[in-house]
Enzyme design. Structure first.
Site, PDB file in Angstrom:
ATOM      1  N   ASP A 343       6.633  24.494  20.202  1.00 15.95           N
ATOM      2  CA  ASP A 343       6.324  23.070  20.370  1.00 15.95           C
ATOM      3  C   ASP A 343       5.775  22.826  21.781  1.00 15.95           C
ATOM      4  O   ASP A 343       5.708  23.733  22.594  1.00 15.95           O
ATOM      5  CB  ASP A 343       7.572  22.208  20.105  1.00 15.95           C
ATOM      6  CG  ASP A 343       8.725  22.528  21.052  1.00 15.95           C
ATOM      7  OD1 ASP A 343       8.869  23.694  21.456  1.00 15.95           O
ATOM      8  OD2 ASP A 343       9.493  21.606  21.409  1.00 15.95           O
ATOM      9  N   HIS A 670       6.836  30.816  14.417  1.00 18.58           N
ATOM     10  CA  HIS A 670       6.528  29.384  14.398  1.00 18.58           C
ATOM     11  C   HIS A 670       5.870  29.005  15.725  1.00 18.58           C
ATOM     12  O   HIS A 670       6.495  29.111  16.788  1.00 18.58           O
ATOM     13  CB  HIS A 670       7.829  28.611  14.200  1.00 18.58           C
ATOM     14  CG  HIS A 670       7.655  27.122  14.161  1.00 18.58           C
ATOM     15  ND1 HIS A 670       7.201  26.451  13.050  1.00 18.58           N
ATOM     16  CD2 HIS A 670       7.869  26.179  15.104  1.00 18.58           C
ATOM     17  CE1 HIS A 670       7.157  25.153  13.302  1.00 18.58           C
ATOM     18  NE2 HIS A 670       7.553  24.955  14.542  1.00 18.58           N
ATOM     19  N   ASP A 718       9.639  36.095   8.153  1.00 15.98           N
ATOM     20  CA  ASP A 718       8.530  36.074   9.120  1.00 15.98           C
ATOM     21  C   ASP A 718       7.424  35.162   8.613  1.00 15.98           C
ATOM     22  O   ASP A 718       6.354  35.617   8.203  1.00 15.98           O
ATOM     23  CB  ASP A 718       8.003  37.495   9.345  1.00 15.98           C
ATOM     24  CG  ASP A 718       6.912  37.520  10.412  1.00 15.98           C
ATOM     25  OD1 ASP A 718       6.909  36.613  11.281  1.00 15.98           O
ATOM     26  OD2 ASP A 718       6.066  38.434  10.382  1.00 15.98           O
ATOM     27  N   GLU A 727      11.106  31.208  15.265  1.00 17.42           N
ATOM     28  CA  GLU A 727      10.343  30.643  16.376  1.00 17.42           C
ATOM     29  C   GLU A 727      10.343  31.654  17.531  1.00 17.42           C
ATOM     30  O   GLU A 727      11.021  32.692  17.476  1.00 17.42           O
ATOM     31  CB  GLU A 727      10.949  29.305  16.820  1.00 17.42           C
ATOM     32  CG  GLU A 727       9.990  28.507  17.699  1.00 17.42           C
ATOM     33  CD  GLU A 727      10.255  27.001  17.716  1.00 17.42           C
ATOM     34  OE1 GLU A 727      11.077  26.524  16.913  1.00 17.42           O
ATOM     35  OE2 GLU A 727       9.617  26.313  18.537  1.00 17.42           O
TER      36      GLU A 727
HETATM   37  O1  9MR Z   1      17.530  27.292  20.086  1.00 11.75           O
HETATM   38  C1  9MR Z   1      17.956  25.947  20.037  1.00 11.75           C
HETATM   39  C2  9MR Z   1      19.238  25.840  19.275  1.00 11.75           C
HETATM   40  O2  9MR Z   1      20.247  26.580  19.921  1.00 11.75           O
HETATM   41  C3  9MR Z   1      19.617  24.372  19.169  1.00 11.75           C
HETATM   42  O3  9MR Z   1      20.748  24.244  18.362  1.00 11.75           O
HETATM   43  C4  9MR Z   1      18.471  23.539  18.591  1.00 11.75           C
HETATM   44  C5  9MR Z   1      18.740  22.046  18.647  1.00 11.75           C
HETATM   45  O4  9MR Z   1      18.687  21.566  19.966  1.00 11.75           O
HETATM   46  O5  9MR Z   1      17.299  23.747  19.331  1.00 11.75           O
HETATM   47  C6  9MR Z   1      16.874  25.085  19.428  1.00 11.75           C
HETATM   48  O6  9MR Z   1      15.811  25.093  20.301  1.00 11.75           O
HETATM   49  C7  9MR Z   1      14.595  24.511  19.901  1.00 11.75           C
HETATM   50  C8  9MR Z   1      14.345  23.291  20.750  1.00 11.75           C
HETATM   51  O7  9MR Z   1      15.271  22.294  20.459  1.00 11.75           O
HETATM   52  C9  9MR Z   1      12.920  22.796  20.652  1.00 11.75           C
HETATM   53  N1  9MR Z   1      11.985  23.844  20.917  1.00 11.75           N
HETATM   54  C10 9MR Z   1      12.150  24.993  20.043  1.00 11.75           C
HETATM   55  C11 9MR Z   1      13.543  25.568  20.179  1.00 11.75           C
HETATM   56  C12 9MR Z   1      13.731  26.791  19.287  1.00 11.75           C
HETATM   57  O8  9MR Z   1      13.737  26.470  17.939  1.00 11.75           O
END
Ligand code: 9MR
Length: 747
Positions: A343, A670, A718, A727
């Site tokens: 993102d 992702h 994947d 991701e």
């Molecule tokens: O890796 C993160 C996970 O531990 C959290 O529970 C979740 C919710 O905050 O977010 C994951 O991180 C994502 C982040 O919020 C936004 N960018 C991508 C991250 C990986 O999916």
């Protein structure tokens, strides 16, 4: 590979894969069509077309003339609203379509028809002039009467014509069974083993007694042989497995294979070069994640792109970013930093642990007996700053540090000295989307204690590491760290909201005792001041057991402080105990690894694999590596090396989770700007990109529709749509970089 439930299931009886854990198909709900008029026999109602799209009936189909010159898929669309979805119910989404002229794709989605426009299912098939039929199955993650089915056709330079027919969303269908292609049953580290290091593999088999194995060289000659060790049923995969130890063979070579039970493993090497490359690639990942700077093709062939979020339309930032309404009345220039992941968000919590792990990679390299700083030095990463006489790893980390400093609330404002938790888009954007093409409003989110302490910890660590290269920057970092520390003490319980997750992740963490400890530790190590030592010694975190099964991450940061207090010289009273606590943690991970037929230091309670489990494995390996640095005992080094085997292919999926390493590796992570799976003109993620890995909670709809009932290691796919298992992120790659650097140093 996706097959229907009727497909033959070879080997399932003996492999006992995830399939056996699938819930029995629920007492079949009635199949029921959810769309109105998907056949367009006499009319197009109730389908709508967005402004600028001329849609109408044509030969019993709906055809749309799509204008050229729009930026994003969703800038032109046809769709139907007021569709009802039932949570947990599986739907078959099917349609036929044409695109004229050749070469266009449609982004077909099922999502919310109102803000925040969540997307629950999406696909982007290529269209042809002659036409094709498409069918997909997904499981709804929500109950709503307000879904929409939409066909997004914008984003092209030239006008074109899109036609569709037989559009159907059939509810009550059985979930699709996904059977991963796991290849040969002998599982090895596909990127290779160190000639002098441990060499272990896992055989998936129905046999319960020992079997012979052979190691073959590139010419097929047998160079070693031995017997497998039956290990019974592995809880993390549900498979019956044997382990193979071929560590006695130590001759460097390439294209070796391990043969057992009639199966030959994927090829692998015995050598050190792969790890020197991996150290560099895992660190080079950060340059292409940079915001606020053009990515140069001469530095990263195939990855060039304009600077993202520098105030050039359609970007709305990040040069003067306002707060969310009601949060503050100033704007901040928060250009720069790294995008967090796939993102466009930039988060202080998570930026912090990522920066720490890169800085600590460098710091360890200068302190440990096997450490080498030269491979991290100036010119090592071919970044724009190469040639400035500063180690490239510090140049890269500074790109993020400068951003973290900009997130600090300015003097004279309420909460001055605290750090805003994060900055990201007002709404979630779709895929793919280049950073410079993101049209969303950017917003600062409220300051949080956790973010403030992430800033304090990393800026304090920076103060000692940058001092030899840039004393002014080091001093500036230290004063920002002190200011942040004071602000956190004054506001010790400002937590990011669990519900502030629209347009970006929440990174909410309701416990900041560990962040206080980590920040105090870094401030102490850089200043030696008693006030910080006092805080460290009084903190409950100082004596707590920090080395549990899941390990450390962005939310559990106590270990960052503990590891640094153990490794970085200081006069802290009781420092021996600190070092012993790390060694005790490593002993525990060693025991886990030895009991694990896949040889990994990760066995979460209830077999519940966490989000980003691959980096948890690697961070547990960092504890082993640190115990080796502290004691010199080879068992810890060997444990750390074995953990890499899992990530690089010795696993139930027979997959290397690092792009470009091993014969079969994750490459559809992702991502909005490495989105090759959706747009052939884009690249895959760069070599050395770590995929998040198995995640038992499978939060995304795509994984939910393919992996229901998955066991541990099988909770991964994947596919670019699986944001909860696949991701890539700056914090996960930091764990990879740190371990790759450690392994490369063992050569
Ligand atoms: O890796 C993160 C996970 O531990 C959290 O529970 C979740 C919710 O905050 O977010 C994951 O991180 C994502 C982040 O919020 C936004 N960018 C991508 C991250 C990986 O999916």
């Amino acid at each position: 590979m996706i097959r229907r439930r009727t497909a033959l299931l070879p080997l399932t009886a003996l492999l006992a894969t995830a399939l056996t854990a699938l819930p029995a198909p629920s007492a079949a709900a009635e199949e029921a069509e959810q769309l109105r008029n998907g056949t367009f026999d006499t009319a197009t109602e109730p389908w709508w077309a967005s402004a600028g799209v001329a849609a109408g009936l044509s030969d019993g189909r709906l055809c749309a003339d799509v204008p050229g010159g729009t930026a994003n898929p969703w800038d032109a669309a046809v769709g139907q609203n007021d569709v009802t979805l039932v949570k947990g119910e599986t739907y078959r989404f099917s349609f036929s379509a044409t695109g004229t002229p050749e070469g266009h794709a449609v982004r077909a989605i099922v999502g919310r028809s109102t803000a925040p426009y969540d997307t629950w299912f999406e696909v982007t098939p290529q269209l042809s002039v002659s036409g094709n039929s498409y069918a997909y199955t997904f499981t709804s993650p929500v109950d709503t009467p307000q879904a929409q089915v939409a066909f997004q056709v914008g984003g092209g330079a030239e006008p074109w014509r899109f036609c569709m027919d037989d559009v159907s969303l059939l509810g009550g269908v059985p979930p699709e069974v996904y059977e991963p292609d796991t290849g040969p049953r002998v599982r090895v580290n596909q990127a290779g083993y160190l000639p002098a290091g441990p060499k272990n593999a896992t055989l998936v088999t129905g046999a319960t007694t020992r079997l012979p194995w052979e190691l073959k060289d590139a010419a097929g000659a047998v160079v070693a042989r031995g017997w497998t060790v039956p290990r019974g049923t592995d809880a993390s995969s549900g498979q019956n497995v044997h382990s193979i130890d071929f560590g006695a063979y130590r001759r460097a070579g390439s294209d070796l294979t391990l043969v057992a039970d009639g199966e030959a493993s994927r090829p692998f090497g015995l050598g050190t070069a792969a790890y020197r490359r991996l150290r560099t690639d895992a660190l080079k990942y950060y340059y292409t994640q940079r915001s606020g700077i053009e990515i140069r093709d001469d530095l990263r062939p195939g990855y060039a792109r304009p600077a993202g979020h520098v105030g050039i339309a359609p970007n709305q930032g990040d040069t003067a970013v306002p707060c969310q309404p009601g949060v503050c009345d100033y704007t901040l220039d928060v250009t720069g930093g790294w995008y967090d992941a796939g993102d466009h968000g930039k988060y202080v919590v998570n930026g912090g642990i990522s920066t720490w792990e890169l800085l600590s990679t460098y710091e360890r390299a200068g302190l440990a007996r096997t450490g080498e700083r030269a491979p991290l030095g100036d010119g090592s990463l071919t970044v724009p700053e190469s040639g400035n006489k500063v180690p490239d790893i510090l140049d890269e980390a500074r790109w993020e540090l400068e951003f973290l400093l900009k997130m600090q609330v300015p003097d004279g404002q309420p909460l001055a000295g605290m750090a805003h938790h994060k900055i990201h888009d007002e709404q979630w954007t779709g895929l793919p989307l280049m950073p410079h093409a993101d049209p969303q409003k950017r917003e600062l989110h409220p300051p949080s204690t956790a973010a403030t302490l992430n800033l304090a910890a990393t800026a304090a660590q920076a103060a000692r590491l940058y001092k030899p290269y840039d004393a002014r920057f080091a001093a500036e970092a230290l004063s920002a760290a002190r200011k942040a520390w004071a602000a956190a003490l004054a506001h010790p319980d400002r937590y990011a909201s669990e519900s502030d997750g629209v347009g970006g992740g929440t990174y909410a963490d309701p416990n900041v005792t560990d962040e206080f400890y980590w920040a105090a530790a870094e401030l102490y190590l850089s200043t030696g001041e008693k006030q910080f030592a006092d805080h460290v010694l009084a903190s409950p975190v100082h004596t707590a057991d920090l080395f549990g099964p899941l390990g450390f991450d962005w939310a559990r940061t106590g270990a960052a402080g503990r590891l640094d207090l153990a490794l970085v010289p200081s006069g802290l009273p009781g420092r021996d105990k600190v070092r012993q606590s790390v060694v005790r943690g490593a002993d525990r991970y060693l025991a886990t690894l030895r009991a694990h037929p896949y040889g990994m230091p990760y066995a979460p309670d209830g077999n519940a694999y966490d989000w980003g489990s691959n980096h948890q494995v690697l961070n547990n390996a960092v504890v082993l590596a640190t115990a080796y640095d502290l004691t010199g005992a080879a068992r810890y080094r060997d444990g750390a090396l074995q953990a890499m085997d899992y990530v690089l292919g010795r696993n139930a999926l027979n997959l290397s989770y690092v792009t470009g390493y091993g014969e079969v590796s994750s490459h559809n992570q992702h991502a909005r700007w490495y989105a090759r799976q959706l747009d052939a003109s884009q690249p895959s993620p760069p070599r050395g990109t770590l995929a998040g890995g198995p995640n038992s909670s499978i939060q995304d709809p795509f994984a939910q529709s393919r992996l229901q009932g998955c066991v541990g290691q099988f909770c991964y796919i994947d596919d670019i749509q699986s944001w909860s298992t696949n991701e890539h992120t700056v914090n996960w790659n930091a764990a990879l970089a740190r371990m790759a650097s450690f392994v490369a140093d063992q050569t």
